[in-house]
Enzyme design. Structure first.
Site, PDB file in Angstrom:
ATOM      1  N   LEU A  89       0.770  -1.455   0.085  1.00  0.00           N
ATOM      2  CA  LEU A  89      -0.382   0.000   0.141  1.00  0.00           C
ATOM      3  C   LEU A  89       1.041   1.356  -0.247  1.00  0.00           C
ATOM      4  CD1 LEU A  89      -2.660  -1.238   2.750  1.00  0.00           C
ATOM      5  CD2 LEU A  89      -2.843  -1.546  -0.413  1.00  0.00           C
ATOM      6  N   TYR A 143       2.041   3.309   7.918  1.00  0.00           N
ATOM      7  CA  TYR A 143       1.424   2.945   6.485  1.00  0.00           C
ATOM      8  C   TYR A 143       1.946   1.628   6.004  1.00  0.00           C
ATOM      9  CZ  TYR A 143       5.094   6.137   5.392  1.00  0.00           C
ATOM     10  OH  TYR A 143       6.907   6.686   5.231  1.00  0.00           O
ATOM     11  N   CYS A 144       1.431   1.442   4.927  1.00  0.00           N
ATOM     12  CA  CYS A 144       1.923   0.065   4.325  1.00  0.00           C
ATOM     13  C   CYS A 144       2.204  -1.215   5.913  1.00  0.00           C
ATOM     14  CB  CYS A 144       3.411   0.393   3.584  1.00  0.00           C
ATOM     15  SG  CYS A 144       3.156  -1.470   1.983  1.00  0.00           S
ATOM     16  N   PRO A 145       1.114  -1.595   6.375  1.00  0.00           N
ATOM     17  CA  PRO A 145       1.627  -2.813   7.588  1.00  0.00           C
ATOM     18  C   PRO A 145       1.783  -4.264   6.905  1.00  0.00           C
ATOM     19  CG  PRO A 145      -0.689  -2.008   7.773  1.00  0.00           C
ATOM     20  CD  PRO A 145       0.167  -0.975   6.597  1.00  0.00           C
ATOM     21  N   LYS A 156       7.711   2.583  14.401  1.00  0.00           N
ATOM     22  CA  LYS A 156       8.202   1.813  12.448  1.00  0.00           C
ATOM     23  C   LYS A 156       8.948   2.664  11.944  1.00  0.00           C
ATOM     24  CE  LYS A 156       6.296   0.047   8.173  1.00  0.00           C
ATOM     25  NZ  LYS A 156       4.854  -0.610   7.426  1.00  0.00           N
TER      26      LYS A 156
END
Length: 274
Positions: A89, A143-145, A156
């Site tokens: 993502l 975001y973009c996990p 992160k």
């Protein structure tokens, strides 16, 4: 299969950290090199790259109900927007983020998890002199996990992905080296808000919590630059008895690169047609 055995061989080293090209070029480079390595026309490749003010969307992001509103917001904030040709993502790329690709021959003993673990071990070795514990687990709210989010104290600073093509494997990481990780997360949070507008979606998009993300400089308490991390990376690879050979594309690879770039550009344009 451990990191030592994989790294203790000759590797081509292609450094694109000082190039100012479009992020679509990076996908074309990695697909080209994947093909070369997969077809045994090249040794494994370490490629490093940096892009400026770009948001890379996943295919699913491009199908959000009001995605054009989200893209307009990102563009008004000064970001170029592209759609990647692989999974994942939305992520932010800027001059404080280092991207690395480890491109290897696909083999039965090199499982998908082995690829992730190789990159995780390399980053652990890279930061081994710092007094920090790095975890690999999904950070909810980022975001973009993914299951191989890299974090320190629950925040992160990197995400790992993989792309497999024509017998080659590209293990890729985006490493937030400096500047504000939470500000980048705030940008993506607003993108999702403008792209969804509380309408039903066909996938579960991330509910971004900006405080779950930070840069490596913030988390370690030490000012890093792209060049200082690159310097440490080369030392780390050398310590693993890895032979790095500075390289560029061969004439055959340049032809394939042009083909891949056109293919990816066409696909990107199609993905952004609304």
């Amino acid at each position: 299969m451990d990191m030592n055995s994989l790294l203790q061989q000759p590797w081509r080293f292609i450094d694109h950290t000082t190039f100012g090209f479009d992020a679509l070029h990076s996908f074309a480079y990695d697909d080209t090199l994947c093909s070369s390595v997969g077809e045994l026309k090249s040794e494994p490749v370490l490629r490093s790259w940096v892009h400026h003010q770009t948001v890379v969307l996943g295919i699913q992001d491009s199908r959000l109900p009001f995605v054009q509103d989200g893209i307009n917001f990102l563009q008004s904030a000064g970001y170029k927007v592209i759609v990647r040709n692989s999974g994942g993502l939305a992520v932010v790329l800027d001059d404080g983020i280092l991207n690395l690709s480890l491109i290897l021959k696909e083999e039965k003993k090199l499982s998908i998890n082995h690829g992730y673990e190789l990159m995780f071990e390399l980053i652990q070795a890279l930061l081994s002199e710092e007094n920090v514990t790095i975890e690999a687990r999904e950070i909810v709210g980022s975001y973009c996990p993914g299951s191989f989010d890299l974090s320190i104290d629950g925040k992160k600073f990197a995400g790992i992905s993989q792309r497999r093509i024509r017998g080659g494997v590209a293990v890729q990481i985006y490493l937030c080296v400096k500047n504000s990780g939470s500000q980048r997360a705030e940008l993506i949070k607003e993108f999702y808000e403008k792209s969804v507008q509380e309408q039903p979606t066909k996938f579960e998009y991330p509910r971004i919590k900006p405080e779950t993300m930070a840069s490596l400089s913030t988390l370690v308490g030490k000012y890093y630059t792209i060049s200082s991390i690159m310097h440490q990376l080369l030392i780390t690879m050398t310590n693993q008895k890895c032979t790095l050979m500075p390289s560029s594309l061969t004439p055959e690879e340049i032809d394939l690169f042009q083909y891949q770039l056109q293919r990816i550009t066409n696909r990107n344009e199609k993905a952004l047609e609304f």
